[in-house]
Design a protein around this motif. Sequence first.
Motif, mmCIF file in Angstrom:
data_model
loop_
_atom_site.group_PDB
_atom_site.id
_atom_site.type_symbol
_atom_site.label_atom_id
_atom_site.label_comp_id
_atom_site.label_asym_id
_atom_site.label_seq_id
_atom_site.Cartn_x
_atom_site.Cartn_y
_atom_site.Cartn_z
ATOM 1 N N ALA A 23 -2.381 5.593 -0.628
ATOM 2 C CA ALA A 23 -1.296 6.083 -1.624
ATOM 3 C C ALA A 23 -0.789 4.617 -2.502
ATOM 4 N N ARG A 24 -0.826 3.597 -1.807
ATOM 5 C CA ARG A 24 -0.431 2.456 -2.848
ATOM 6 C C ARG A 24 -1.503 2.137 -3.808
ATOM 7 N N VAL A 25 -2.825 2.199 -3.520
ATOM 8 C CA VAL A 25 -3.725 2.308 -4.580
ATOM 9 C C VAL A 25 -3.519 3.248 -5.852
ATOM 10 N N GLU A 26 -2.986 4.473 -5.380
ATOM 11 C CA GLU A 26 -2.691 5.405 -6.421
ATOM 12 C C GLU A 26 -1.312 5.267 -7.099
ATOM 13 N N GLY A 27 -0.737 3.984 -6.726
ATOM 14 C CA GLY A 27 0.549 3.473 -7.715
ATOM 15 C C GLY A 27 1.842 4.198 -6.988
ATOM 16 N N VAL A 28 1.565 4.878 -5.847
ATOM 17 C CA VAL A 28 2.753 5.247 -5.269
ATOM 18 C C VAL A 28 3.903 4.277 -4.671
ATOM 19 N N LYS A 29 5.000 4.424 -4.877
ATOM 20 C CA LYS A 29 5.987 3.318 -4.636
ATOM 21 C C LYS A 29 6.351 3.386 -3.043
ATOM 22 N N GLU A 30 6.757 2.247 -2.673
ATOM 23 C CA GLU A 30 7.106 2.379 -1.016
ATOM 24 C C GLU A 30 8.018 3.207 -0.490
ATOM 25 N N TRP A 31 8.993 3.419 -1.102
ATOM 26 C CA TRP A 31 10.060 4.477 -0.778
ATOM 27 C C TRP A 31 9.495 5.814 -0.987
#
Length: 278
Positions: A175-183
């Motif tokens: 999800a982080r690789v896809e650019g999804v923010k932490e929150w």
Amino acid sequence: MRSKSTSTLYRTIALHAVLVPLALIWLFPIWMMVIFSTMPENGIFSPAINLIPSDQFWNNFVLLEEDTGFLRTVFVSVVVALVYTATSVLLTSMAGWALARYQFVGKGVVLGIILGTLTLPYFVVVIPQFIMVARTFGLANTWFALIVPPLFNALGVLFMRQSFSMMPGELFDAARVEGVKEWQIFLRVALPMARPTIAALCIILFLASWNNYLWPLLINNRPDMMTAPVALGSLIGVTRVSWGGIMTGAVILTAPMLVVFVLLQRHFVAGIAAGAIK
């Protein structure tokens, strides 16, 4: 195959032969509470044992409402329990997520402090908490005093930490690789996956708030801010005890919780199992 089936049948019969009497023993006091709530005051202390409900429930409820304004206290208890449960689940989930998925300086110390609070009896904390809320901040007899001080729940933090620790880290990395923010990862990925654990935690926290007696008794002295358990306790006077009102109020407070637990027991068991297995 027939021998195996017969053996399973015998084990089932033996298990029910043990569990059914135990269940009846557990249910008998609840049934007697229902019986007493339908009886007049003089009937409760009658030498005869009555196992059939009478017709005085409404009269006992009317007296209960006159003595305590019980419907108002139930409303206060419902509001406090709902707000407390929702807020505490959110805060404990955030804390559990941080302890499970992030590395930071002092993480072990924080976890040790949280574990240490489980060993402290509540009576050790309640007096300093009362002095801070009532005297230092002057917040007695407020919604804030009823809801906020008990919000921290060490068991809930550890419960959610265990649930988040069991989730695959690769999913969050993707999800982080896809650019999804932490929150967004926390709200849209982690929390939906922890739904069974959250359901179990909601039941535990709601029941804890619903049955809480000591803290609302200490922090409030206004009748309009009285919770239902405190209202029932007020029926025990120096010269008179309204047992009919107490039993009627206890039935009213117990019945919804039993219904909710029966309806949600599948989620409760699944959440407990999910938080206990690693």
